[in-house]
Enzyme design. Structure first.
Site, PDB file in Angstrom:
ATOM      1  N   GLY A 185    -115.985 113.359  10.188  1.00  0.00           N
ATOM      2  CA  GLY A 185    -117.264 113.431  10.904  1.00  0.00           C
ATOM      3  C   GLY A 185    -117.897 114.807  10.931  1.00  0.00           C
ATOM      4  O   GLY A 185    -117.398 115.753  10.306  1.00  0.00           O
ATOM      5  N   HIS A 207    -109.379 102.460  12.209  1.00  0.00           N
ATOM      6  CA  HIS A 207    -110.126 103.677  11.892  1.00  0.00           C
ATOM      7  C   HIS A 207    -109.932 104.688  13.022  1.00  0.00           C
ATOM      8  O   HIS A 207    -109.805 104.311  14.193  1.00  0.00           O
ATOM      9  CB  HIS A 207    -111.618 103.361  11.712  1.00  0.00           C
ATOM     10  CG  HIS A 207    -112.391 104.551  11.261  1.00  0.00           C
ATOM     11  ND1 HIS A 207    -112.936 105.452  12.140  1.00  0.00           N
ATOM     12  CD2 HIS A 207    -112.671 105.020  10.018  1.00  0.00           C
ATOM     13  CE1 HIS A 207    -113.537 106.421  11.455  1.00  0.00           C
ATOM     14  NE2 HIS A 207    -113.386 106.173  10.162  1.00  0.00           N
ATOM     15  N   GLU A 229    -106.760 109.322   6.829  1.00  0.00           N
ATOM     16  CA  GLU A 229    -107.943 109.985   7.362  1.00  0.00           C
ATOM     17  C   GLU A 229    -107.530 110.876   8.531  1.00  0.00           C
ATOM     18  O   GLU A 229    -107.469 110.408   9.685  1.00  0.00           O
ATOM     19  CB  GLU A 229    -108.961 108.943   7.841  1.00  0.00           C
ATOM     20  CG  GLU A 229    -109.473 108.053   6.730  1.00  0.00           C
ATOM     21  CD  GLU A 229    -110.904 107.579   6.989  1.00  0.00           C
ATOM     22  OE1 GLU A 229    -111.742 107.764   6.112  1.00  0.00           O
ATOM     23  OE2 GLU A 229    -111.173 107.051   8.079  1.00  0.00           O
ATOM     24  N   SER A 234    -114.530 113.979   5.545  1.00  0.00           N
ATOM     25  CA  SER A 234    -115.404 115.021   4.991  1.00  0.00           C
ATOM     26  C   SER A 234    -115.304 115.170   3.469  1.00  0.00           C
ATOM     27  O   SER A 234    -115.375 116.279   2.943  1.00  0.00           O
ATOM     28  CB  SER A 234    -115.147 116.375   5.670  1.00  0.00           C
ATOM     29  OG  SER A 234    -115.515 116.328   7.029  1.00  0.00           O
TER      30      SER A 234
HETATM   31  P1  13P Z   1    -116.937 111.467   6.907  1.00  0.00           P
HETATM   32  O1  13P Z   1    -116.834 111.425   5.396  1.00  0.00           O
HETATM   33  O2  13P Z   1    -118.348 111.466   7.391  1.00  0.00           O
HETATM   34  O3  13P Z   1    -116.122 112.601   7.475  1.00  0.00           O
HETATM   35  O4  13P Z   1    -116.304 110.108   7.455  1.00  0.00           O
HETATM   36  C1  13P Z   1    -115.127 109.624   6.896  1.00  0.00           C
HETATM   37  C2  13P Z   1    -114.779 108.339   7.509  1.00  0.00           C
HETATM   38  O5  13P Z   1    -114.604 108.215   8.708  1.00  0.00           O
HETATM   39  C3  13P Z   1    -114.648 107.169   6.622  1.00  0.00           C
HETATM   40  O6  13P Z   1    -114.103 106.094   7.302  1.00  0.00           O
END
Ligand code: 13P
Length: 258
Positions: free
Chosen positions: A176, A98, A170, A216
């Site tokens: 975040g 991650h 991601e 997001s």
């Molecule tokens: P957000 O959807 O809060 O940006 O986080 C995504 C994430 O890190 C999923 O692993």
């Protein structure tokens, strides 16, 4: 029409045991009428909640994953959790690499590779996360970065092992509270790069690996992203941590895109 769509959430370092159990129960209850031929649903809570989360899950409805894993079965690795320990508490899935593990905790592609191999050998569904930083995007090397992360992270993985492999794209800049979501067009462009790389690595088997988008995802952009041809699922943080909100996103996507 896509054959199956993946929906998952990573609850990061939030929810306690009580919060997680309530969340899993509510999410199962809210989504139990949706055919699991159409969707795969998973929740990735923190280590300390895994035993209770796994005991609460209905295997027909939900998979439970771990946020990380050590790459040895046992040894002098203080603070790490081994594949045997995750199996012992009934975990189905392991997430590797991650963005926060890579960029806050300093993990490398070489480490992710050891973990991926270990997770697949222990028969976990293995979710490898990849994504470029804002700087790499600015330099125009997003595709190169992703290809390196995939080629290093999946080094030594055989075609047979890919049956339980998933990938999540991601982008670091999209994740975040300070993240801004990738446009659906940009996400699609990178998903095409990922799919091409997986095909290069694993041939036809590579085309079967689900590739999810995360960063997001919210109620406004979920449907648009889900309609892109090369996006097989949504991996959601904040917008999915309330079971009703997550359920609504799932239903909107299913209603609008198929
Ligand atoms: P957000 O959807 O809060 O940006 O986080 C995504 C994430 O890190 C999923 O692993």
């Amino acid at each position: 029409m896509k054959k199956r769509f993946y929906f998952g959430t990573n609850t990061k370092m939030y929810k306690t045991i009580k919060d997680t159990v309530e969340f899993v129960k509510s999410l199962q209850e809210a989504t139990k009428d949706i055919s699991r031929e159409k969707i795969t649903l998973f929740v990735i809570p923190s280590y300390t909640t895994l035993k209770d989360a796994n005991e609460t899950k209905d295997e027909e409805l939900l998979m439970i994953g771990a946020q990380n894993m050590g790459w040895e079965e046992q040894g002098q690795f203080t603070g790490e959790i081994s594949p045997l320990m995750l199996q012992e508490v009934g975990t189905d899935l392991v997430m590797i690499g991650h963005s926060e593990r890579r960029h806050v905790l300093g993990e490398t592609d070489e480490e992710e590779n050891k973990k991926v191999l270990c997770a697949l050998r222990h028969d976990f569904t293995t979710l490898l996360c990849v994504g470029e930083t804002e700087e790499e995007k600015e330099y125009g090397i997003s595709a190169e970065t992703i290809r390196i992360q995939l080629k290093k992270g999946l080094y030594g993985v055989t075609k047979e092992m890919t049956k339980k492999l998933w990938v999540a794209y991601e982008p670091v800049w999209a994740i975040g509270v300070n993240g801004k979501p990738a446009t659906k067009e940009y996400a699609e462009e990178i998903h095409i790069v990922i799919k091409e790389t997986l095909k290069e690595l694993f041939g036809e088997e590579g085309t079967e690996i689900p590739v999810l988008y995360g960063g997001s995802v919210n109620p406004e952009n979920a449907v648009g992203l889900s309609k892109m041809e090369h996006i097989d699922g949504l991996f959601i943080g904040r917008s999915a941590w309330n079971a009703d909100n997550f359920n609504k996103i799932i239903r909107d996507v299913l209603q609008e895109s198929r």
